[in-house]
Design an enzyme around this catalytic site. Sequence first.
Site, PDB file in Angstrom:
ATOM      1  N   THR A 120       3.882  -8.655  -0.263  1.00 13.54           N
ATOM      2  CA  THR A 120       2.811  -8.254  -1.164  1.00 13.54           C
ATOM      3  C   THR A 120       3.008  -6.827  -1.664  1.00 13.54           C
ATOM      4  O   THR A 120       3.608  -5.999  -0.970  1.00 13.54           O
ATOM      5  CB  THR A 120       1.465  -8.352  -0.412  1.00 13.54           C
ATOM      6  OG1 THR A 120       0.454  -7.708  -1.171  1.00 13.54           O
ATOM      7  CG2 THR A 120       1.519  -7.665   0.953  1.00 13.54           C
ATOM      8  N   ASP A 121       2.435  -6.534  -2.830  1.00 14.42           N
ATOM      9  CA  ASP A 121       2.479  -5.151  -3.340  1.00 14.42           C
ATOM     10  C   ASP A 121       1.600  -4.219  -2.502  1.00 14.42           C
ATOM     11  O   ASP A 121       1.724  -2.992  -2.601  1.00 14.42           O
ATOM     12  CB  ASP A 121       2.051  -5.097  -4.815  1.00 14.42           C
ATOM     13  CG  ASP A 121       0.659  -5.653  -5.088  1.00 14.42           C
ATOM     14  OD1 ASP A 121      -0.018  -6.132  -4.142  1.00 14.42           O
ATOM     15  OD2 ASP A 121       0.231  -5.611  -6.261  1.00 14.42           O
ATOM     16  N   GLU A 122       0.725  -4.790  -1.659  1.00 10.63           N
ATOM     17  CA  GLU A 122      -0.186  -3.945  -0.872  1.00 10.63           C
ATOM     18  C   GLU A 122       0.543  -3.094   0.158  1.00 10.63           C
ATOM     19  O   GLU A 122      -0.044  -2.160   0.719  1.00 10.63           O
ATOM     20  CB  GLU A 122      -1.226  -4.811  -0.156  1.00 10.63           C
ATOM     21  CG  GLU A 122      -2.128  -5.523  -1.110  1.00 10.63           C
ATOM     22  CD  GLU A 122      -3.347  -6.113  -0.418  1.00 10.63           C
ATOM     23  OE1 GLU A 122      -3.654  -5.706   0.711  1.00 10.63           O
ATOM     24  OE2 GLU A 122      -3.978  -6.979  -1.024  1.00 10.63           O
ATOM     25  N   TYR A 147      -4.273  -6.169   7.343  1.00 13.10           N
ATOM     26  CA  TYR A 147      -3.440  -7.165   6.643  1.00 13.10           C
ATOM     27  C   TYR A 147      -2.187  -6.522   6.069  1.00 13.10           C
ATOM     28  O   TYR A 147      -1.056  -6.927   6.363  1.00 13.10           O
ATOM     29  CB  TYR A 147      -4.239  -7.856   5.524  1.00 13.10           C
ATOM     30  CG  TYR A 147      -3.340  -8.556   4.525  1.00 13.10           C
ATOM     31  CD1 TYR A 147      -2.577  -9.661   4.903  1.00 13.10           C
ATOM     32  CD2 TYR A 147      -3.227  -8.105   3.198  1.00 13.10           C
ATOM     33  CE1 TYR A 147      -1.721 -10.290   4.000  1.00 13.10           C
ATOM     34  CE2 TYR A 147      -2.391  -8.724   2.294  1.00 13.10           C
ATOM     35  CZ  TYR A 147      -1.640  -9.816   2.698  1.00 13.10           C
ATOM     36  OH  TYR A 147      -0.792 -10.432   1.803  1.00 13.10           O
ATOM     37  N   LYS A 151       1.896  -6.886   7.001  1.00 12.23           N
ATOM     38  CA  LYS A 151       2.895  -7.348   6.016  1.00 12.23           C
ATOM     39  C   LYS A 151       3.987  -6.289   5.867  1.00 12.23           C
ATOM     40  O   LYS A 151       5.172  -6.617   5.765  1.00 12.23           O
ATOM     41  CB  LYS A 151       2.233  -7.630   4.661  1.00 12.23           C
ATOM     42  CG  LYS A 151       1.338  -8.854   4.623  1.00 12.23           C
ATOM     43  CD  LYS A 151       2.064 -10.164   4.922  1.00 12.23           C
ATOM     44  CE  LYS A 151       3.030 -10.561   3.835  1.00 12.23           C
ATOM     45  NZ  LYS A 151       3.582 -11.939   4.097  1.00 12.23           N
TER      46      LYS A 151
HETATM   47  P1  NAD Z   1      -2.990 -18.556   2.328  1.00 11.13           P
HETATM   48  O1  NAD Z   1      -3.869 -17.875   3.316  1.00 11.13           O
HETATM   49  O2  NAD Z   1      -3.601 -19.358   1.232  1.00 11.13           O
HETATM   50  O3  NAD Z   1      -1.988 -19.525   3.092  1.00 11.13           O
HETATM   51  C1  NAD Z   1      -1.351 -19.151   4.282  1.00 11.13           C
HETATM   52  C2  NAD Z   1      -0.778 -20.414   4.928  1.00 11.13           C
HETATM   53  O4  NAD Z   1      -0.091 -20.011   6.143  1.00 11.13           O
HETATM   54  C3  NAD Z   1      -1.848 -21.437   5.343  1.00 11.13           C
HETATM   55  O5  NAD Z   1      -1.426 -22.724   4.979  1.00 11.13           O
HETATM   56  C4  NAD Z   1      -1.928 -21.290   6.857  1.00 11.13           C
HETATM   57  O6  NAD Z   1      -2.308 -22.483   7.517  1.00 11.13           O
HETATM   58  C5  NAD Z   1      -0.493 -20.892   7.179  1.00 11.13           C
HETATM   59  N1  NAD Z   1      -0.383 -20.173   8.457  1.00 11.13           N
HETATM   60  C6  NAD Z   1      -1.160 -19.142   8.905  1.00 11.13           C
HETATM   61  N2  NAD Z   1      -0.763 -18.775  10.147  1.00 11.13           N
HETATM   62  C7  NAD Z   1       0.297 -19.564  10.461  1.00 11.13           C
HETATM   63  C8  NAD Z   1       1.156 -19.660  11.590  1.00 11.13           C
HETATM   64  N3  NAD Z   1       0.999 -18.867  12.658  1.00 11.13           N
HETATM   65  N4  NAD Z   1       2.145 -20.571  11.579  1.00 11.13           N
HETATM   66  C9  NAD Z   1       2.313 -21.391  10.502  1.00 11.13           C
HETATM   67  N5  NAD Z   1       1.531 -21.360   9.415  1.00 11.13           N
HETATM   68  C10 NAD Z   1       0.537 -20.460   9.393  1.00 11.13           C
HETATM   69  O7  NAD Z   1      -2.038 -17.422   1.757  1.00 11.13           O
HETATM   70  P2  NAD Z   1      -1.422 -17.240   0.291  1.00 11.13           P
HETATM   71  O8  NAD Z   1      -2.363 -16.511  -0.550  1.00 11.13           O
HETATM   72  O9  NAD Z   1      -0.849 -18.545  -0.145  1.00 11.13           O
HETATM   73  O10 NAD Z   1      -0.218 -16.236   0.643  1.00 11.13           O
HETATM   74  C11 NAD Z   1       1.068 -16.730   0.986  1.00 11.13           C
HETATM   75  C12 NAD Z   1       2.016 -15.568   1.185  1.00 11.13           C
HETATM   76  O11 NAD Z   1       2.086 -14.803  -0.011  1.00 11.13           O
HETATM   77  C13 NAD Z   1       1.582 -14.583   2.261  1.00 11.13           C
HETATM   78  O12 NAD Z   1       2.726 -14.155   2.950  1.00 11.13           O
HETATM   79  C14 NAD Z   1       0.943 -13.437   1.500  1.00 11.13           C
HETATM   80  O13 NAD Z   1       1.067 -12.232   2.207  1.00 11.13           O
HETATM   81  C15 NAD Z   1       1.799 -13.440   0.258  1.00 11.13           C
HETATM   82  N6  NAD Z   1       1.167 -12.910  -0.969  1.00 11.13           N
HETATM   83  C16 NAD Z   1      -0.036 -13.388  -1.390  1.00 11.13           C
HETATM   84  C17 NAD Z   1      -0.575 -12.943  -2.588  1.00 11.13           C
HETATM   85  C18 NAD Z   1      -1.889 -13.478  -3.115  1.00 11.13           C
HETATM   86  O14 NAD Z   1      -2.361 -12.981  -4.131  1.00 11.13           O
HETATM   87  N7  NAD Z   1      -2.491 -14.469  -2.504  1.00 11.13           N
HETATM   88  C19 NAD Z   1       0.127 -11.982  -3.332  1.00 11.13           C
HETATM   89  C20 NAD Z   1       1.340 -11.500  -2.859  1.00 11.13           C
HETATM   90  C21 NAD Z   1       1.865 -11.990  -1.686  1.00 11.13           C
HETATM   91  O1  DAU Z   2      -2.009  -7.705  -4.098  1.00 12.45           O
HETATM   92  C1  DAU Z   2      -1.636  -8.853  -3.424  1.00 12.45           C
HETATM   93  C2  DAU Z   2      -2.721  -9.268  -2.466  1.00 12.45           C
HETATM   94  O2  DAU Z   2      -3.782  -9.806  -3.255  1.00 12.45           O
HETATM   95  C3  DAU Z   2      -2.261 -10.279  -1.438  1.00 12.45           C
HETATM   96  O3  DAU Z   2      -1.313  -9.681  -0.608  1.00 12.45           O
HETATM   97  C4  DAU Z   2      -3.420 -10.801  -0.587  1.00 12.45           C
HETATM   98  O4  DAU Z   2      -2.975 -11.833   0.267  1.00 12.45           O
HETATM   99  C5  DAU Z   2      -4.486 -11.349  -1.522  1.00 12.45           C
HETATM  100  O5  DAU Z   2      -5.617 -11.765  -0.779  1.00 12.45           O
HETATM  101  C6  DAU Z   2      -4.891 -10.282  -2.544  1.00 12.45           C
HETATM  102  O6  DAU Z   2      -5.565  -9.169  -1.885  1.00 12.45           O
HETATM  103  P1  DAU Z   2      -6.899  -8.518  -2.497  1.00 12.45           P
HETATM  104  O7  DAU Z   2      -7.635  -7.886  -1.388  1.00 12.45           O
HETATM  105  O8  DAU Z   2      -6.571  -7.739  -3.710  1.00 12.45           O
HETATM  106  O9  DAU Z   2      -7.613  -9.889  -3.002  1.00 12.45           O
HETATM  107  P2  DAU Z   2      -9.122 -10.429  -2.931  1.00 12.45           P
HETATM  108  O10 DAU Z   2      -9.130 -11.722  -3.671  1.00 12.45           O
HETATM  109  O11 DAU Z   2      -9.685 -10.411  -1.563  1.00 12.45           O
HETATM  110  O12 DAU Z   2      -9.918  -9.335  -3.793  1.00 12.45           O
HETATM  111  C7  DAU Z   2      -9.511  -8.977  -5.105  1.00 12.45           C
HETATM  112  C8  DAU Z   2     -10.406  -7.823  -5.556  1.00 12.45           C
HETATM  113  O13 DAU Z   2     -11.735  -8.298  -5.742  1.00 12.45           O
HETATM  114  C9  DAU Z   2     -10.508  -6.698  -4.558  1.00 12.45           C
HETATM  115  O14 DAU Z   2     -10.594  -5.470  -5.256  1.00 12.45           O
HETATM  116  C10 DAU Z   2     -11.825  -6.965  -3.814  1.00 12.45           C
HETATM  117  C11 DAU Z   2     -12.673  -7.587  -4.899  1.00 12.45           C
HETATM  118  N1  DAU Z   2     -13.683  -8.586  -4.472  1.00 12.45           N
HETATM  119  C12 DAU Z   2     -13.307  -9.572  -3.615  1.00 12.45           C
HETATM  120  C13 DAU Z   2     -14.210 -10.561  -3.258  1.00 12.45           C
HETATM  121  C14 DAU Z   2     -13.832 -11.663  -2.300  1.00 12.45           C
HETATM  122  C15 DAU Z   2     -14.967  -8.528  -5.023  1.00 12.45           C
HETATM  123  O15 DAU Z   2     -15.302  -7.617  -5.826  1.00 12.45           O
HETATM  124  N2  DAU Z   2     -15.860  -9.511  -4.677  1.00 12.45           N
HETATM  125  C16 DAU Z   2     -15.540 -10.517  -3.812  1.00 12.45           C
HETATM  126  O16 DAU Z   2     -16.406 -11.384  -3.565  1.00 12.45           O
END
Ligand code: NAD
Ligand code: DAU
Length: 331
Positions: A120-122, A147, A151
Amino acid sequence: MKILITGGAGFIGANFVHQTVRERPQAQVTVLDALTYAGDRSSLAAVADRVELVEGSITDALLVDRLVGESDLVVHFAAESHNDNSLNDPSPFVQTNLVGTFTLLEAARKHGVRFHHISTDEVYGDLPLDTPERFTPETPYNPSSPYSSTKAGSDLLVRAWVRSFGVQATISNCSNNYGPYQHIEKFIPRQVTNLIDGVRPRLYGQGLNVRDWIHVEDHNSAVWSIIEKGQVGETYLIGADGETSNLDVVRTLLEIFGRDADDFDHVTDRPGHDLRYAIDASRLRNELGWAPRYTDFRQGLAATVEWYRANEAWWRGAKALTEAKYAASGQ
Ligand code: NAD
Ligand code: DAU
């Protein structure tokens, strides 16, 4: 080619499985997923005959060793992924994101298997608002939350296993994804499902925080570009120039739903809330020739709204519990 996809029943992983099955019909796909609250077997229902789903944890060294040993490529999505949850209980984040990644790396090392790590960019922390500054692969790590720190630690493990043991790995750090199959705890699907239910969207703080939105299909096409054309040992940043404030996202959703522009509530802010993320994806675009396809954010959001309307059975069961957790934190 035999591909092991960890976390393939989660949001991005499930979309990656769908895209892989669609575009690479020769691939033999195995998913390893613990089916936590964030994983859903039904997200893979449409490809069930093409994919083997193994229910298990990436921290299970014996299982991981066997599955990695049977594979040519591991694409590692599995993680605890939600910042708000990591503030309530960091423990599973340490286990899955750090110990789980370590367990996979040890198996990749032993069996000499190509490894792609999804991150992630975080890991870079946050940026000030209203500056041209963006994250690059050279930006120092400075994560803010449990989190993002786990990562960041997992990325560093991958880098060390490349340098010390010659593991054939690449890393990608992507910005915020949106699209089908995203858990309704996350910002966009939470507000979409609220609006479907006639509930006002909830904005943390003033809503000025900026995220760099990318459609999940574009993230996953970039991952395939890196796997096929990237250089082992390198880090690639994935982003699609989608910077938007949370307030603007909510206003766009309200417009799509035909609601008044001010029809939302401000709620308690997230502790340590990162202000702004922004990705410079020049390496990916220039060296690997990747470009995003979903360049109209409003159109992508409208299609996502349609997906949640059409797939209520997929998310309805989790809605009450998710909102009860938020209510307990005043959010
Ligand atoms: P998600 O939470 O939707 O899915 C995570 C999956 O991992 C789930 O299916 C869960 O059951 C599985 N999991 C959790 N713990 C586990 C374990 N111990 N063993 C096996 N499986 C396990 O997450 P996502 O949003 O799809 O993110 C996927 C990946 O992408 C992550 O590594 C996250 O850090 C990265 N990422 C997410 C975003 C975003 O915006 N969502 C952006 C950048 C990177
Ligand atoms: O940048 C990549 C990341 O983006 C991933 O690594 C994470 O897995 C993914 O969850 C996401 O992280 P954020 O914390 O940015 O995403 P989230 O959807 O939780 O929130 C997005 C923005 O919206 C953040 O600034 C918090 C805000 N927010 C979130 C929720 C749930 C609100 O204002 N209201 C809400 O109800």
